[in-house]
Design a protein around this motif. Structure first.
Motif, PDB file in Angstrom:
ATOM      1  N   GLY A   1      21.229  -0.575  -5.999  1.00 32.52           N
ATOM      2  CA  GLY A   1      21.347  -0.123  -7.637  1.00 32.52           C
ATOM      3  C   GLY A   1      20.228  -1.626  -7.869  1.00 32.52           C
ATOM      4  N   GLU A   2      20.159  -1.873  -6.831  1.00 34.70           N
ATOM      5  CA  GLU A   2      19.626  -3.478  -8.160  1.00 34.70           C
ATOM      6  C   GLU A   2      18.593  -3.829  -8.067  1.00 34.70           C
ATOM      7  OE1 GLU A   2      18.880  -7.976  -5.780  1.00 34.70           O
ATOM      8  OE2 GLU A   2      19.421  -6.612  -4.929  1.00 34.70           O
ATOM      9  N   GLU A   3      17.454  -4.155  -8.685  1.00 33.41           N
ATOM     10  CA  GLU A   3      16.341  -4.181  -9.334  1.00 33.41           C
ATOM     11  C   GLU A   3      15.341  -5.215  -9.020  1.00 33.41           C
ATOM     12  OE1 GLU A   3      14.365  -3.429 -13.399  1.00 33.41           O
ATOM     13  OE2 GLU A   3      12.549  -4.132 -12.293  1.00 33.41           O
ATOM     14  N   ILE A   4      14.021  -4.640  -8.080  1.00 32.52           N
ATOM     15  CA  ILE A   4      13.082  -5.837  -6.841  1.00 32.52           C
ATOM     16  C   ILE A   4      12.154  -6.181  -7.770  1.00 32.52           C
ATOM     17  CG2 ILE A   4      12.367  -6.474  -5.037  1.00 32.52           C
ATOM     18  CD1 ILE A   4      15.959  -5.701  -4.263  1.00 32.52           C
ATOM     19  N   MET A   5      12.029  -7.677  -8.232  1.00 33.40           N
ATOM     20  CA  MET A   5      10.327  -7.925  -9.200  1.00 33.40           C
ATOM     21  C   MET A   5       9.336  -7.927  -7.898  1.00 33.40           C
ATOM     22  SD  MET A   5      11.724  -7.597 -11.948  1.00 33.40           S
ATOM     23  CE  MET A   5      10.075  -7.752 -12.690  1.00 33.40           C
ATOM     24  N   LEU A   6       8.485  -7.320  -7.495  1.00 36.45           N
ATOM     25  CA  LEU A   6       7.880  -7.656  -6.958  1.00 36.45           C
ATOM     26  C   LEU A   6       6.113  -7.702  -7.676  1.00 36.45           C
ATOM     27  CD1 LEU A   6       7.374  -4.792  -4.523  1.00 36.45           C
ATOM     28  CD2 LEU A   6       8.799  -7.026  -4.454  1.00 36.45           C
ATOM     29  N   THR A   7       5.428  -8.501  -7.199  1.00 35.47           N
ATOM     30  CA  THR A   7       4.138  -8.931  -7.800  1.00 35.47           C
ATOM     31  C   THR A   7       3.573  -7.739  -7.439  1.00 35.47           C
ATOM     32  OG1 THR A   7       3.140  -9.596  -6.039  1.00 35.47           O
ATOM     33  CG2 THR A   7       4.120 -11.058  -7.330  1.00 35.47           C
ATOM     34  N   GLN A   8       2.313  -6.843  -8.313  1.00 37.91           N
ATOM     35  CA  GLN A   8       1.127  -6.340  -8.245  1.00 37.91           C
ATOM     36  C   GLN A   8       0.541  -5.831  -6.887  1.00 37.91           C
ATOM     37  OE1 GLN A   8      -2.061  -4.908 -11.433  1.00 37.91           O
ATOM     38  NE2 GLN A   8      -2.547  -6.661 -10.907  1.00 37.91           N
ATOM     39  N   LYS A   9       0.366  -6.985  -5.873  1.00 37.49           N
ATOM     40  CA  LYS A   9      -0.290  -6.667  -4.381  1.00 37.49           C
ATOM     41  C   LYS A   9       0.802  -6.262  -3.663  1.00 37.49           C
ATOM     42  CE  LYS A   9      -4.352  -6.752  -3.834  1.00 37.49           C
ATOM     43  NZ  LYS A   9      -5.190  -6.929  -4.707  1.00 37.49           N
ATOM     44  N   GLU A  10       2.030  -7.201  -3.918  1.00 35.52           N
ATOM     45  CA  GLU A  10       3.262  -6.624  -3.111  1.00 35.52           C
ATOM     46  C   GLU A  10       3.336  -4.875  -3.376  1.00 35.52           C
ATOM     47  OE1 GLU A  10       5.553 -11.703  -3.538  1.00 35.52           O
ATOM     48  OE2 GLU A  10       5.791  -9.483  -4.633  1.00 35.52           O
ATOM     49  N   PHE A  11       3.135  -4.583  -4.582  1.00 34.38           N
ATOM     50  CA  PHE A  11       4.166  -3.281  -4.877  1.00 34.38           C
ATOM     51  C   PHE A  11       3.034  -2.573  -4.654  1.00 34.38           C
ATOM     52  CE2 PHE A  11       4.185   0.589  -7.583  1.00 34.38           C
ATOM     53  CZ  PHE A  11       5.261   1.057  -8.308  1.00 34.38           C
ATOM     54  N   ALA A  12       1.117  -2.645  -4.419  1.00 33.26           N
ATOM     55  CA  ALA A  12       0.652  -1.768  -3.853  1.00 33.26           C
ATOM     56  C   ALA A  12       0.788  -1.140  -2.866  1.00 33.26           C
ATOM     57  CB  ALA A  12      -0.584  -2.904  -4.327  1.00 33.26           C
ATOM     58  N   LEU A  13       0.908  -2.484  -1.356  1.00 33.46           N
ATOM     59  CA  LEU A  13       1.143  -2.510  -0.571  1.00 33.46           C
ATOM     60  C   LEU A  13       2.346  -1.731  -0.097  1.00 33.46           C
ATOM     61  CD1 LEU A  13       0.558  -3.144   2.553  1.00 33.46           C
ATOM     62  CD2 LEU A  13       2.097  -5.213   1.873  1.00 33.46           C
ATOM     63  N   LEU A  14       3.471  -1.945  -0.809  1.00 28.92           N
ATOM     64  CA  LEU A  14       4.671  -1.286  -0.587  1.00 28.92           C
ATOM     65  C   LEU A  14       4.342   0.803  -0.440  1.00 28.92           C
ATOM     66  CD1 LEU A  14       7.119  -0.466   0.710  1.00 28.92           C
ATOM     67  CD2 LEU A  14       8.384  -1.550  -1.830  1.00 28.92           C
ATOM     68  N   GLU A  15       3.383   0.806  -2.041  1.00 32.41           N
ATOM     69  CA  GLU A  15       3.333   1.338  -2.373  1.00 32.41           C
ATOM     70  C   GLU A  15       2.526   2.712  -1.142  1.00 32.41           C
ATOM     71  OE1 GLU A  15       1.724   2.137  -6.124  1.00 32.41           O
ATOM     72  OE2 GLU A  15       0.422   4.191  -6.229  1.00 32.41           O
ATOM     73  N   TYR A  16       1.500   1.409  -0.627  1.00 26.11           N
ATOM     74  CA  TYR A  16       0.845   2.896   0.423  1.00 26.11           C
ATOM     75  C   TYR A  16       1.868   3.220   1.554  1.00 26.11           C
ATOM     76  CZ  TYR A  16      -3.175   3.768   3.014  1.00 26.11           C
ATOM     77  OH  TYR A  16      -4.218   4.282   3.625  1.00 26.11           O
ATOM     78  N   LEU A  17       2.222   2.561   1.611  1.00 23.74           N
ATOM     79  CA  LEU A  17       3.464   2.371   2.887  1.00 23.74           C
ATOM     80  C   LEU A  17       4.045   3.501   2.745  1.00 23.74           C
ATOM     81  CD1 LEU A  17       3.606  -1.595   4.261  1.00 23.74           C
ATOM     82  CD2 LEU A  17       2.339   0.453   5.573  1.00 23.74           C
ATOM     83  N   LEU A  18       4.809   3.422   1.582  1.00 24.77           N
ATOM     84  CA  LEU A  18       5.632   4.511   1.797  1.00 24.77           C
ATOM     85  C   LEU A  18       5.205   6.285   0.723  1.00 24.77           C
ATOM     86  CD1 LEU A  18       8.203   3.297  -0.531  1.00 24.77           C
ATOM     87  CD2 LEU A  18       8.286   3.353   1.840  1.00 24.77           C
ATOM     88  N   ARG A  19       4.069   5.969   0.821  1.00 28.72           N
ATOM     89  CA  ARG A  19       3.247   6.864   0.420  1.00 28.72           C
ATOM     90  C   ARG A  19       2.683   7.492   1.889  1.00 28.72           C
ATOM     91  NH1 ARG A  19       0.642   8.288  -4.722  1.00 28.72           N
ATOM     92  NH2 ARG A  19       0.732   7.226  -6.123  1.00 28.72           N
ATOM     93  N   HIS A  20       2.533   6.762   2.755  1.00 29.19           N
ATOM     94  CA  HIS A  20       2.683   7.567   3.820  1.00 29.19           C
ATOM     95  C   HIS A  20       3.301   7.031   5.014  1.00 29.19           C
ATOM     96  CE1 HIS A  20      -1.667   6.547   2.548  1.00 29.19           C
ATOM     97  NE2 HIS A  20      -2.056   7.278   2.747  1.00 29.19           N
ATOM     98  N   LYS A  21       5.059   7.302   5.232  1.00 29.56           N
ATOM     99  CA  LYS A  21       6.134   7.345   5.124  1.00 29.56           C
ATOM    100  C   LYS A  21       6.316   8.733   6.278  1.00 29.56           C
ATOM    101  CE  LYS A  21      10.076   9.136   3.335  1.00 29.56           C
ATOM    102  NZ  LYS A  21      11.573   8.999   2.828  1.00 29.56           N
ATOM    103  N   GLY A  22       6.590   7.094   7.471  1.00 28.83           N
ATOM    104  CA  GLY A  22       6.049   8.296   8.841  1.00 28.83           C
ATOM    105  C   GLY A  22       5.736   7.896   9.486  1.00 28.83           C
TER     106      GLY A  22
END
Lengths: 223, 223
Positions: free
Chosen positions: A146-167
């Motif tokens: 339930g906890e919100e994690i604060m990420l910077t722009q680049k951190e967010f972008a990187l995580l987003e990219y990995l999740l968009r290609h999950k698996g």
DNA sequence: GCAATCGCTTAAAATTGCCTTAAGACCACG
DNA sequence: CGTGGTCTTAAGGCAATTTTAAGCGATTGC
């Protein structure tokens, strides 16, 4: 998703390009009608954004020539406020939608999404997940449990990219190109630094395998 | 009060938009069925004005799809047809009222008011809150604790926008477009100045996190 | 088992973007 | 026509982010 913007005003073109790239589109820009037409015919685009008033060829002519060549790429006109009457001609010429300048960027996005999902599957919610980690593109938020994690722009972008290609395994080269927009040479350790930051902020221990290292290749997000 | 007009004839759309804005409604316009449907689903409107004949999707189809998605926003049809049979179909599809073109603007206004005060939401007070801060749209007042805080127009608008999206991150882009109505390029520092003014007037110290800065993205109101 | 490579971690430099202040532009009101 | 208030622009200082760099630990191949 690759889009083409045909727009002669550099300011507007830059604004659109930047905004759309933040929404994970790949964006090309052409500054004149003929240049845009050539690009649109040279390679397949998911969608075209075409200004009505263009040097060389008007937006209408670009649209007509494309349709005459049996190119069915979705096309949205960007038109000045008082030229709205003309857009009827545009729609008859085979345009899919038009939007009046000035417009809210969100409205444009919405219309683009409408066009892109019309032929394909319904509405992809901009939300990605792996294990307990949820990433919301629209609000730029990440939660774990339930906890919100604060990420910077680049951190967010990187995580987003990995999740968009999950698996799938994301190669370092692809990550550098898509997240950092570096297209030649990569010899920096930026990715490592950011993966480290991500894992730390997301409190992923060694036993957590949501963000795996694929040695020699890159990284992968896995449930 | 935000209304959405789905109408393909630019002249009529402009006429309606202008008239309704003079009545203190916020008005969005969509020119096609699909665009309108997307907008109506993307954000909550107080009411929808939908033309019967639309490119892409007919007004009836728009209505049906909205109701199928459990969207209960009041909806009024604008129809040029005198065929009663059609409007019956519209009402069966979940529309709340219809009006035949041509109509007197006062009559339309009257029907809109009926819809807005009659059924579903019994005059929801436009009121937003974050922590000790309360913003009342109707009276244009802001309180913190029991104390009233005097805000200027823009300060109020900015705070209202953030509170309307409480919990979500608001991008600078969205803020500039929705509060300042500036489109294309936002390299001004206005937002910063106003956030500063807001925090000062609301006496928010560094430890208060009701109005957070999300570096590189924008701002967020959070409890 | 050893060398070589690759990835992890940390620290510090470089950069970016936000905060703050001040001053000018603009507007409504007297 | 002046006054007071609001809105906008601009610039310096400062803090967070981003990048670079380097040492260390782990893994792979021989």
């Amino acid at each position: 998703m690759r889009l083409l913007i045909i727009e002669d005003e550099p300011g507007i073109a830059r604004f659109l390009k930047q905004g759309l790239e933040e929404e994970a589109f790949a964006v090309d820009v052409a500054g004149t009608g003929p240049a845009g037409l050539a690009l649109a015919q040279a390679q397949p685009y998911a969608l075209l954004l075409v200004d009505w008033m263009l040097p060389g060829l008007s937006g209408l002519e670009v649209c007509q020539q494309l349709r005459a060549a049996h190119n069915r790429t979705p096309l949205i006109f960007l038109t000045a406020r008082d030229a709205v009457a003309d857009t009827i001609a545009g729609l008859q010429a085979g345009a899919n939608d038009y939007i009046k300048k000035p417009f809210h960027f969100e409205e444009l996005l919405e219309r683009i999404r409408v066009q892109l999902r019309a032929p394909g599957p319904p509405a992809a919610p901009e939300r990605f997940q792996v294990g307990p980690i949820v990433l919301d593109v629209a609000t730029h938020q990440v939660h774990k449990g339930g906890e919100e994690i604060m990420l910077t722009q680049k951190e967010f972008a990187l995580l987003e990219y990995l999740l968009r290609h999950k698996g799938k395994v994301c190669r370092r080269q692809s990550i550098i190109e898509n997240v950092w927009d570096i297209h030649f040479e990569y010899n920096t350790g930026v990715i490592d630094v950011y993966m480290n930051a991500l894992r730390k902020k997301l409190k992923l221990g060694k036993e957590d395998e949501y963000l795996q290292t694929i040695r020699g290749i890159g990284y992968a997000a896995r449930d």
